[in-house]
Design an enzyme around this catalytic site. Structure first.
Site, PDB file in Angstrom:
ATOM      1  N   ASP A 104      42.528  42.476  37.462  1.00 34.87           N
ATOM      2  CA  ASP A 104      43.010  41.214  36.899  1.00 34.87           C
ATOM      3  C   ASP A 104      44.527  41.030  36.970  1.00 34.87           C
ATOM      4  O   ASP A 104      45.053  40.019  36.531  1.00 34.87           O
ATOM      5  CB  ASP A 104      42.535  41.080  35.438  1.00 34.87           C
ATOM      6  N   HIS A 119      40.296  50.054  41.777  1.00 39.97           N
ATOM      7  CA  HIS A 119      39.169  49.239  42.258  1.00 39.97           C
ATOM      8  C   HIS A 119      39.645  48.006  43.023  1.00 39.97           C
ATOM      9  O   HIS A 119      38.956  46.982  43.070  1.00 39.97           O
ATOM     10  CB  HIS A 119      38.260  48.837  41.088  1.00 39.97           C
ATOM     11  N   CYS A 127      37.142  39.678  55.791  1.00 35.82           N
ATOM     12  CA  CYS A 127      35.900  39.331  56.478  1.00 35.82           C
ATOM     13  C   CYS A 127      35.187  40.620  56.871  1.00 35.82           C
ATOM     14  O   CYS A 127      35.772  41.479  57.530  1.00 35.82           O
ATOM     15  CB  CYS A 127      36.200  38.501  57.718  1.00 35.82           C
ATOM     16  N   CYS A 147      35.696  32.693  56.657  1.00 38.37           N
ATOM     17  CA  CYS A 147      36.596  33.173  57.713  1.00 38.37           C
ATOM     18  C   CYS A 147      36.554  32.184  58.879  1.00 38.37           C
ATOM     19  O   CYS A 147      35.633  31.370  58.989  1.00 38.37           O
ATOM     20  CB  CYS A 147      36.093  34.538  58.156  1.00 38.37           C
ATOM     21  N   ASN A 212      40.030  53.613  22.266  1.00 42.56           N
ATOM     22  CA  ASN A 212      38.836  52.838  22.583  1.00 42.56           C
ATOM     23  C   ASN A 212      38.255  52.249  21.313  1.00 42.56           C
ATOM     24  O   ASN A 212      38.390  52.841  20.246  1.00 42.56           O
ATOM     25  CB  ASN A 212      37.762  53.749  23.223  1.00 42.56           C
ATOM     26  N   GLU A 214      35.016  51.980  20.791  1.00 43.96           N
ATOM     27  CA  GLU A 214      33.852  52.815  20.469  1.00 43.96           C
ATOM     28  C   GLU A 214      34.073  54.206  21.048  1.00 43.96           C
ATOM     29  O   GLU A 214      34.798  54.344  22.030  1.00 43.96           O
ATOM     30  CB  GLU A 214      32.577  52.224  21.109  1.00 43.96           C
ATOM     31  N   ALA A 231      43.080  47.910  21.465  1.00 44.76           N
ATOM     32  CA  ALA A 231      44.186  48.491  22.232  1.00 44.76           C
ATOM     33  C   ALA A 231      45.526  47.836  21.901  1.00 44.76           C
ATOM     34  O   ALA A 231      46.551  48.513  21.849  1.00 44.76           O
ATOM     35  CB  ALA A 231      43.889  48.369  23.720  1.00 44.76           C
TER      36      ALA A 231
END
Ligand code: NAD
Ligand code: ZN
Length: 252
Positions: A104, A119, A127, A147, A212, A214, A231
């Site tokens: 992001d 990632h 393409c 493309c 965190n 959890e 956070a």
């Protein structure tokens, strides 16, 4: 909570090589839903169904419905106190690199410069047929973007079933092997191989600070200091505590 923050601040203050590993949870307070928490985008689109490279190859139009919704949320999102706090730690020389699983761009928007995008990133499109690359900006408004060869383009984010970019993989491994402290923030640590980073750091002697909402499988295995909660609030408090220590060092 106050004691845990003081303990974590001390570790960061003492460490000469600190890393952060972040996940979707750090961007939840910016309005981008994570995978685990109920509701939102991922109750409409099952990631197992929409975020695999197999799904993209078979039905790219269908996957682009999800990508378009995600794009809309991400393009309106602003960095929150957690992104900004990590950026501050970096500029104080107390955080050497952020390894993020997020796509992001909010760490960079929050002022961080040393960010490994494990990632990938959604700012470019590729393409899968002919290998041409495009800037996502140039294809804005096109749905699905195509493309010149007419194939539907894929954003350069890592789908489930795809390899991690080699450079990100190697650099993360090397950094984790030399870290003295690792902050794990907003990740359930179930996505492999990103979830091997805490173990690599721990084996090499790093202290693991986990922030965190959890507990995760790390909490009672390799985490040294677990601070439970949002956070934004925790990282702001941590940065304030680190600054206090730096201040008292300077004066004394
Ligand atoms: P995840 O959804 O599996 O886990 C999120 C974790 O963050 C959970 O442990 C949850 O308790 C915690 N959390 C939720 N809100 C929090 C908050 N306000 N403060 C602190 N912690 C909070 O996410 P993951 O481990 O990152 O794995 C999902 C995969 O999907 C990753 O590749 C991820 O980057 C990707 N993804 C990315 C985005 C994004 O780019 N923002 C959004 C959704 C998913
Ligand atoms: Zn092409």
């Amino acid at each position: 909570m106050k004691e845990l923050i003081a303990e974590a601040a001390e570790v960061i203050h003492q460490s000469k090589m600190t890393l952060a590993l972040t996940g979707a949870g750090i961007s939840v307070e910016s309005g981008i839903p994570d995978f685990r928490s109920a509701g939102g985008l991922w109750s409409k689109y099952d990631p197992e169904e929409y975020a695999t490279i197999g799904a993209f190859r078979e039905k790219p139009e269908k996957v682009w419905q999800m990508l378009r919704d995600m794009d809309e949320i991400v393009s309106n999102a602003k960095p929150n106190k957690a992104h900004i706090g990590l950026g501050e730690l970096e500029s104080m020389g107390l955080l050497q690199c952020i390894i993020t699983q997020n796509v992001d761009n909010l760490h960079q928007a929050g002022g961080a410069r040393n960010v490994i995008e494990y990632h990938g990133n959604s700012s470019t499109l590729s393409c899968l047929q002919c290998g041409r690359k495009y800037s996502a900006k140039d294809k804005q408004g096109e749905f699905p973007p195509r493309c010149e060869c007419n194939a539907i383009l894929k954003p350069d984010v890592v789908f489930f079933g795809e390899a991690i970019p080699g450079d990100a993989l190697n650099r993360s491994f090397m950094l984790a092997s030399t870290a003295q402290a690792l902050m794990v923030v907003g990740t359930s640590a179930v996505v492999s191989p990103a979830n091997t980073i805490p173990g690599i750091a721990k084996r090499n002697g790093a202290k693991i600070i986990e922030i965190n909402k959890e507990e995760t499988h790390l909490t009672h295995s390799i985490t040294d200091i677990f601070i439970q909660g949002g956070a934004g609030e925790i990282i702001s408090a941590l940065v304030a505590e680190v600054k206090r220590r730096l201040g008292s060092c300077g004066n004394g």
